[in-house]
Design a protein around this motif. Structure first.
Motif, PDB file in Angstrom:
ATOM      1  N   GLN A 125     -11.969  27.233 -13.249  1.00 22.48           N
ATOM      2  CA  GLN A 125     -10.641  27.085 -13.849  1.00 22.48           C
ATOM      3  C   GLN A 125     -10.746  26.434 -15.222  1.00 22.48           C
ATOM      4  OE1 GLN A 125      -7.892  25.329 -10.652  1.00 22.48           O
ATOM      5  NE2 GLN A 125      -9.959  24.858  -9.940  1.00 22.48           N
ATOM      6  N   ASP A 126      -9.846  26.801 -16.103  1.00 22.44           N
ATOM      7  CA  ASP A 126      -9.807  26.205 -17.435  1.00 22.44           C
ATOM      8  C   ASP A 126      -9.464  24.718 -17.368  1.00 22.44           C
ATOM      9  OD1 ASP A 126     -10.409  28.650 -18.604  1.00 22.44           O
ATOM     10  OD2 ASP A 126      -8.304  29.163 -18.955  1.00 22.44           O
ATOM     11  N   GLU A 127      -8.783  24.294 -16.310  1.00 18.50           N
ATOM     12  CA  GLU A 127      -8.351  22.898 -16.180  1.00 18.50           C
ATOM     13  C   GLU A 127      -9.511  21.942 -15.909  1.00 18.50           C
ATOM     14  OE1 GLU A 127      -4.916  25.510 -15.072  1.00 18.50           O
ATOM     15  OE2 GLU A 127      -7.024  25.442 -14.520  1.00 18.50           O
ATOM     16  N   ILE A 128     -10.665  22.467 -15.484  1.00 18.47           N
ATOM     17  CA  ILE A 128     -11.816  21.618 -15.176  1.00 18.47           C
ATOM     18  C   ILE A 128     -12.990  22.026 -16.049  1.00 18.47           C
ATOM     19  CG2 ILE A 128     -13.476  20.916 -13.407  1.00 18.47           C
ATOM     20  CD1 ILE A 128     -11.336  21.495 -11.317  1.00 18.47           C
ATOM     21  N   ASP A 129     -13.578  21.016 -16.703  1.00 18.18           N
ATOM     22  CA  ASP A 129     -14.767  21.263 -17.516  1.00 18.18           C
ATOM     23  C   ASP A 129     -15.702  20.070 -17.380  1.00 18.18           C
ATOM     24  OD1 ASP A 129     -16.440  22.626 -19.307  1.00 18.18           O
ATOM     25  OD2 ASP A 129     -15.607  21.540 -21.014  1.00 18.18           O
ATOM     26  N   GLU A 130     -16.953  20.349 -17.062  1.00 19.22           N
ATOM     27  CA  GLU A 130     -17.979  19.315 -16.902  1.00 19.22           C
ATOM     28  C   GLU A 130     -17.506  18.181 -15.998  1.00 19.22           C
ATOM     29  OE1 GLU A 130     -19.776  18.068 -20.569  1.00 19.22           O
ATOM     30  OE2 GLU A 130     -19.814  20.119 -21.338  1.00 19.22           O
ATOM     31  N   ILE A 140      -5.341  22.558  -8.111  1.00 22.21           N
ATOM     32  CA  ILE A 140      -6.579  22.587  -8.900  1.00 22.21           C
ATOM     33  C   ILE A 140      -7.751  22.138  -8.028  1.00 22.21           C
ATOM     34  CG2 ILE A 140      -7.778  21.603 -10.898  1.00 22.21           C
ATOM     35  CD1 ILE A 140      -4.969  21.363 -12.224  1.00 22.21           C
ATOM     36  N   LEU A 141      -7.565  21.043  -7.303  1.00 19.45           N
ATOM     37  CA  LEU A 141      -8.617  20.552  -6.402  1.00 19.45           C
ATOM     38  C   LEU A 141      -8.911  21.581  -5.319  1.00 19.45           C
ATOM     39  CD1 LEU A 141     -10.535  18.407  -5.280  1.00 19.45           C
ATOM     40  CD2 LEU A 141      -8.574  17.419  -4.063  1.00 19.45           C
ATOM     41  N   LYS A 142      -7.868  22.136  -4.732  1.00 19.57           N
ATOM     42  CA  LYS A 142      -8.043  23.134  -3.662  1.00 19.57           C
ATOM     43  C   LYS A 142      -8.837  24.338  -4.177  1.00 19.57           C
ATOM     44  CE  LYS A 142      -5.345  25.775  -0.273  1.00 19.57           C
ATOM     45  NZ  LYS A 142      -5.834  27.115  -0.440  1.00 19.57           N
ATOM     46  N   ALA A 143      -8.465  24.851  -5.330  1.00 22.31           N
ATOM     47  CA  ALA A 143      -9.151  26.013  -5.900  1.00 22.31           C
ATOM     48  C   ALA A 143     -10.596  25.680  -6.259  1.00 22.31           C
ATOM     49  CB  ALA A 143      -8.393  26.517  -7.120  1.00 22.31           C
ATOM     50  N   ALA A 144     -10.835  24.490  -6.798  1.00 18.04           N
ATOM     51  CA  ALA A 144     -12.197  24.080  -7.155  1.00 18.04           C
ATOM     52  C   ALA A 144     -13.073  23.983  -5.916  1.00 18.04           C
ATOM     53  CB  ALA A 144     -12.168  22.749  -7.894  1.00 18.04           C
ATOM     54  N   THR A 145     -12.505  23.485  -4.826  1.00 23.51           N
ATOM     55  CA  THR A 145     -13.245  23.372  -3.567  1.00 23.51           C
ATOM     56  C   THR A 145     -13.555  24.753  -2.996  1.00 23.51           C
ATOM     57  OG1 THR A 145     -12.106  21.287  -3.156  1.00 23.51           O
ATOM     58  CG2 THR A 145     -13.206  22.290  -1.280  1.00 23.51           C
ATOM     59  N   GLU A 146     -12.714  25.729  -3.258  1.00 26.60           N
ATOM     60  CA  GLU A 146     -12.939  27.102  -2.790  1.00 26.60           C
ATOM     61  C   GLU A 146     -13.866  27.889  -3.717  1.00 26.60           C
ATOM     62  OE1 GLU A 146      -8.965  28.596  -2.467  1.00 26.60           O
ATOM     63  OE2 GLU A 146      -8.629  27.639  -0.519  1.00 26.60           O
ATOM     64  N   GLY A 147     -14.256  27.287  -4.852  1.00 25.35           N
ATOM     65  CA  GLY A 147     -15.203  27.931  -5.746  1.00 25.35           C
ATOM     66  C   GLY A 147     -14.605  28.634  -6.947  1.00 25.35           C
ATOM     67  N   ASN A 173     -14.518  17.151 -15.358  1.00 32.82           N
ATOM     68  CA  ASN A 173     -13.282  16.489 -15.762  1.00 32.82           C
ATOM     69  C   ASN A 173     -12.097  17.431 -15.615  1.00 32.82           C
ATOM     70  OD1 ASN A 173     -14.541  14.036 -16.673  1.00 32.82           O
ATOM     71  ND2 ASN A 173     -15.273  15.201 -18.433  1.00 32.82           N
ATOM     72  N   CYS A 174     -11.005  16.889 -15.068  1.00 33.68           N
ATOM     73  CA  CYS A 174      -9.780  17.671 -14.909  1.00 33.68           C
ATOM     74  C   CYS A 174      -8.829  17.322 -16.056  1.00 33.68           C
ATOM     75  CB  CYS A 174      -9.122  17.351 -13.567  1.00 33.68           C
ATOM     76  SG  CYS A 174      -7.589  18.271 -13.299  1.00 33.68           S
ATOM     77  N   PHE A 175      -8.473  18.338 -16.823  1.00 29.11           N
ATOM     78  CA  PHE A 175      -7.597  18.117 -17.977  1.00 29.11           C
ATOM     79  C   PHE A 175      -6.128  17.935 -17.578  1.00 29.11           C
ATOM     80  CE2 PHE A 175     -11.116  20.687 -19.915  1.00 29.11           C
ATOM     81  CZ  PHE A 175     -11.715  19.604 -20.544  1.00 29.11           C
ATOM     82  N   LYS A 176      -5.800  18.163 -16.317  1.00 27.71           N
ATOM     83  CA  LYS A 176      -4.431  17.965 -15.835  1.00 27.71           C
ATOM     84  C   LYS A 176      -4.268  16.597 -15.160  1.00 27.71           C
ATOM     85  CE  LYS A 176      -2.623  22.042 -16.745  1.00 27.71           C
ATOM     86  NZ  LYS A 176      -1.378  22.290 -17.412  1.00 27.71           N
ATOM     87  N   TYR A 177      -5.315  15.789 -15.208  1.00 28.84           N
ATOM     88  CA  TYR A 177      -5.276  14.472 -14.571  1.00 28.84           C
ATOM     89  C   TYR A 177      -4.178  13.612 -15.178  1.00 28.84           C
ATOM     90  CZ  TYR A 177      -6.638   9.792 -13.123  1.00 28.84           C
ATOM     91  OH  TYR A 177      -6.625   8.533 -12.602  1.00 28.84           O
ATOM     92  N   LYS A 178      -3.407  12.987 -14.292  1.00 30.57           N
ATOM     93  CA  LYS A 178      -2.339  12.072 -14.712  1.00 30.57           C
ATOM     94  C   LYS A 178      -2.361  10.887 -13.761  1.00 30.57           C
ATOM     95  CE  LYS A 178       2.381  12.461 -16.327  1.00 30.57           C
ATOM     96  NZ  LYS A 178       3.574  13.295 -16.332  1.00 30.57           N
ATOM     97  N   GLN A 179      -2.658   9.723 -14.289  1.00 26.68           N
ATOM     98  CA  GLN A 179      -2.795   8.512 -13.488  1.00 26.68           C
ATOM     99  C   GLN A 179      -1.534   8.282 -12.647  1.00 26.68           C
ATOM    100  OE1 GLN A 179      -5.479   6.164 -13.526  1.00 26.68           O
ATOM    101  NE2 GLN A 179      -4.410   5.202 -11.833  1.00 26.68           N
ATOM    102  N   THR A 180      -1.738   7.966 -11.372  1.00 23.59           N
ATOM    103  CA  THR A 180      -0.623   7.651 -10.491  1.00 23.59           C
ATOM    104  C   THR A 180       0.027   6.352 -10.918  1.00 23.59           C
ATOM    105  OG1 THR A 180      -1.784   8.690  -8.650  1.00 23.59           O
ATOM    106  CG2 THR A 180       0.024   7.235  -8.066  1.00 23.59           C
TER     107      THR A 180
END
Length: 191
Positions: free
Chosen positions: A173-178, A163-170, A180-187
């Protein structure tokens, strides 16, 4: 980082390419192959642009390697030799000639005509190259770093988050809005 070039006025796309023909013995005529080749005038001006750009780039600090992964603005001031010319018709030859000299690939160049003037004695283009401010889907480096810092606390980050890689390439994605990443899971602490 900034690069300024003054180059010969490119020929119009309308005269840049000529259709390639072959002899068809069956009908005893030359027929188009569907391929287009650079005209002699196009070749001449392309060489002039390459020489002028190569000479001018030597006197300025320019990071060619940067252009392999970043987008650039190409702000253009055009001095046409006469009225009635179309600015969009000159960019094909200009951008192709500068590829592998100023930038790696013209698909990363965002062309912007800033002004059109007329100079019969010295038609030319004046180009200014600057990096874009955005990084992928992020408006600027600050918002990218903010998103990245949050990513570093996500369990997906250590596994090279797609998701991060794709966002950096432009990629949008549905996973990111404003931001915020909806797939975020705290380590987890032990990870």
């Amino acid at each position: 980082m900034r690069l300024n070039l003054t180059l010969p006025l490119p020929v119009s796309i309308n005269v840049l390419y000529i259709n390639q023909y072959v002899w068809d013995a069956r009908i005893r005529k030359r027929v188009p192959t569907g391929k287009r080749i650079l005209s002699k005038e196009g070749e001449k001006v392309k060489k002039q642009i390459i020489v002028a750009a190569s000479n001018q780039i030597k006197t300025q600090e320019w990071d060619y390697e940067f252009t392999k992964v970043h987008y650039l603005y190409m702000d253009t001031l055009i001095y046409f030799n006469r009225k009635g010319r179309d600015d969009n018709n000159i960019y094909k030859l200009n951008n192709d000639a500068l590829e592998k000299i100023v930038y790696d690939n013209d698909s990363r160049v965002l062309t912007r005509t800033q002004r059109i003037l007329y100079d019969k004695k010295n038609p030319r283009v004046e180009l200014t190259f600057t990096p874009v401010e955005y990084i992928g889907i992020f408006d600027n480096e600050e918002t990218y770093i903010e998103f990245l810092e949050n990513c570093k606390t996500c369990s997906r980050y250590k596994r090279n988050c797609s998701i991060l890689k794709a966002a950096t390439e432009g990629y949008v994605q549905d996973e990111i809005d404003e931001g915020n990443c909806f797939k975020y899971k705290q380590t987890k602490i032990n990870e």
